[in-house]
Design a protein around this motif. Structure first.
Motif, PDB file in Angstrom:
ATOM      1  N   VAL A  61       0.841  -1.205   0.000  1.00 50.32           N
ATOM      2  CA  VAL A  61       0.000   0.000   0.000  1.00 50.32           C
ATOM      3  C   VAL A  61       0.872   1.248   0.000  1.00 50.32           C
ATOM      4  N   ASP A  62       1.923   1.253   0.820  1.00 42.65           N
ATOM      5  CA  ASP A  62       2.824   2.406   0.861  1.00 42.65           C
ATOM      6  C   ASP A  62       3.525   2.608  -0.478  1.00 42.65           C
ATOM      7  N   THR A  63       3.958   1.528  -1.091  1.00 39.05           N
ATOM      8  CA  THR A  63       4.636   1.637  -2.386  1.00 39.05           C
ATOM      9  C   THR A  63       3.700   2.180  -3.449  1.00 39.05           C
ATOM     10  N   LEU A  64       2.470   1.665  -3.486  1.00 42.22           N
ATOM     11  CA  LEU A  64       1.488   2.151  -4.465  1.00 42.22           C
ATOM     12  C   LEU A  64       1.177   3.623  -4.222  1.00 42.22           C
ATOM     13  N   THR A  65       1.043   4.005  -2.969  1.00 38.50           N
ATOM     14  CA  THR A  65       0.771   5.409  -2.656  1.00 38.50           C
ATOM     15  C   THR A  65       1.898   6.295  -3.161  1.00 38.50           C
ATOM     16  N   THR A  66       3.131   5.869  -2.949  1.00 43.05           N
ATOM     17  CA  THR A  66       4.282   6.647  -3.408  1.00 43.05           C
ATOM     18  C   THR A  66       4.307   6.753  -4.927  1.00 43.05           C
ATOM     19  N   ILE A  67       4.069   5.648  -5.600  1.00 36.81           N
ATOM     20  CA  ILE A  67       4.072   5.658  -7.071  1.00 36.81           C
ATOM     21  C   ILE A  67       3.010   6.604  -7.606  1.00 36.81           C
ATOM     22  N   LEU A  68       1.825   6.513  -7.057  1.00 32.21           N
ATOM     23  CA  LEU A  68       0.723   7.354  -7.540  1.00 32.21           C
ATOM     24  C   LEU A  68       0.989   8.822  -7.233  1.00 32.21           C
ATOM     25  N   ASP A  69       1.526   9.107  -6.069  1.00 29.14           N
ATOM     26  CA  ASP A  69       1.828  10.492  -5.717  1.00 29.14           C
ATOM     27  C   ASP A  69       2.975  11.045  -6.549  1.00 29.14           C
ATOM     28  N   GLU A  70       3.985  10.222  -6.801  1.00 32.50           N
ATOM     29  CA  GLU A  70       5.118  10.671  -7.617  1.00 32.50           C
ATOM     30  C   GLU A  70       4.673  11.027  -9.016  1.00 32.50           C
ATOM     31  N   ARG A  71       3.817  10.209  -9.558  1.00 39.83           N
ATOM     32  CA  ARG A  71       3.362  10.486 -10.930  1.00 39.83           C
ATOM     33  C   ARG A  71       2.566  11.768 -10.961  1.00 39.83           C
TER      34      ARG A  71
END
Length: 296
Positions: free
Chosen positions: A282-292
């Motif tokens: 969940v943390d990784t997905l959140t980071t990916i989505l926020d980075e994009r």
């Protein structure tokens, strides 16, 4: 106010919902649709003819009915309420409007004339004047002052149309309608964006929609079968980081679509967590989505 066994109903409106309600109520023996009226008499005549009910003037209608259903646009309701109140010269029928978002208080001019008032809203889209309310849909009811008998009568009318009723507090109407828009209108935007992506992949516009609609229906069937969150599927729900990264790369050329993808993916994360998706994922997905989002 006491209502007779056969409801004498009038409808004010010339659009899709007005025509649909007239056509749906007309065949029932315990409902007599006395007529349909509207500000544009030519359109009222046409809508009434399509629905198979009489066209009538507002003045004539008010002398014969127990219930007036106002089915007009939200912005038109205040003017229509004032017009109907001004036309009342004898016993006042009950009056309802069919807006999902508007308060029952918008009918205050009629309540001041002694009319029982309420909101009666069907949770269904009506794309044409011949779209009949589907069996099993929910109708929300919000009663105004002195409306207990009217609410009971509307529950009976809903039962006549094979619907289900939910009593909704007036202060919840805006949030309720926002939920309806999220469920019915915004998914059409997602489908439109998805269809556009498929045209980039060689589909025609018609073929793209034909391909996507069964997929959408199957996703809804899964929700109907298993509920939230267990009926939810897709890469976010299973924590498929690589697939989501590929999707975001593919959507770089369509930033608005990518923004929708990110927003909806973020919206799915709490439900993925409820399905016991790893907190690290969940943390990784959140980071990916926020980075994009940050580097759009």
């Amino acid at each position: 106010m006491t209502f007779p066994p056969v409801r004498q109903v009038g409808i004010y409106g010339t659009g899709r919902l007005a025509g649909s309600l007239a056509a749906a109520l007309h065949p029932h023996p315990d409902v007599h649709v006395c007529g349909l009226t509207g500000r544009d008499r030519t359109r009222a005549d046409a809508t009434a003819t399509t629905a198979g009910v009489p066209s009538a003037s507002l003045t004539d209608l008010l002398t014969t009915i127990d219930l007036l259903i106002i089915a007009v646009s939200d912005t038109a309701i205040p003017d229509v309420a004032e017009q109907v109140a001004a036309a009342m010269t004898g016993p006042t029928p009950a009056v309802v409007h069919c807006s999902g978002a508007q308060s029952v208080d918008i009918l205050a001019p009629l309540a001041r004339r002694g009319a029982a008032t309420a909101v009666w809203h069907p949770l269904q889209a009506f794309p044409t004047t011949t779209t009949i309310p589907a069996p099993g849909i929910t109708w929300t009811l919000t009663g105004g002052p002195q409306s207990a008998q009217l609410v009971t009568m509307l529950q009976q009318l809903t039962h006549t149309l094979s619907g289900r009723t939910h009593l909704l507090d007036d202060h919840h109407r805006a949030a309720y309608h926002a939920a309806a828009v999220l469920a019915a209108n915004l998914p059409t935007a997602l489908l439109a964006h998805a269809a556009t992506i498929l045209t980039d992949c060689g589909f025609t516009s018609d073929n793209a929609l034909d391909a996507l609609l069964p997929l959408t229906r199957s996703a809804l069937d899964a929700l109907a079968h298993s509920g939230i969150p267990h009926g939810m599927t897709g890469p976010v729900m299973r924590g498929d980081i690589a697939t989501i990264q590929h999707h975001l790369n593919a959507l770089d050329a369509r930033p608005q679509t990518a923004e929708l993808y990110r927003a909806c993916s973020h919206g799915l994360l709490p439900y993925a967590q409820a399905r016991a998706l790893s907190p690290d994922i969940v943390d990784t997905l959140t980071t990916i989505l926020d980075e994009r989002t940050d580097h759009r």
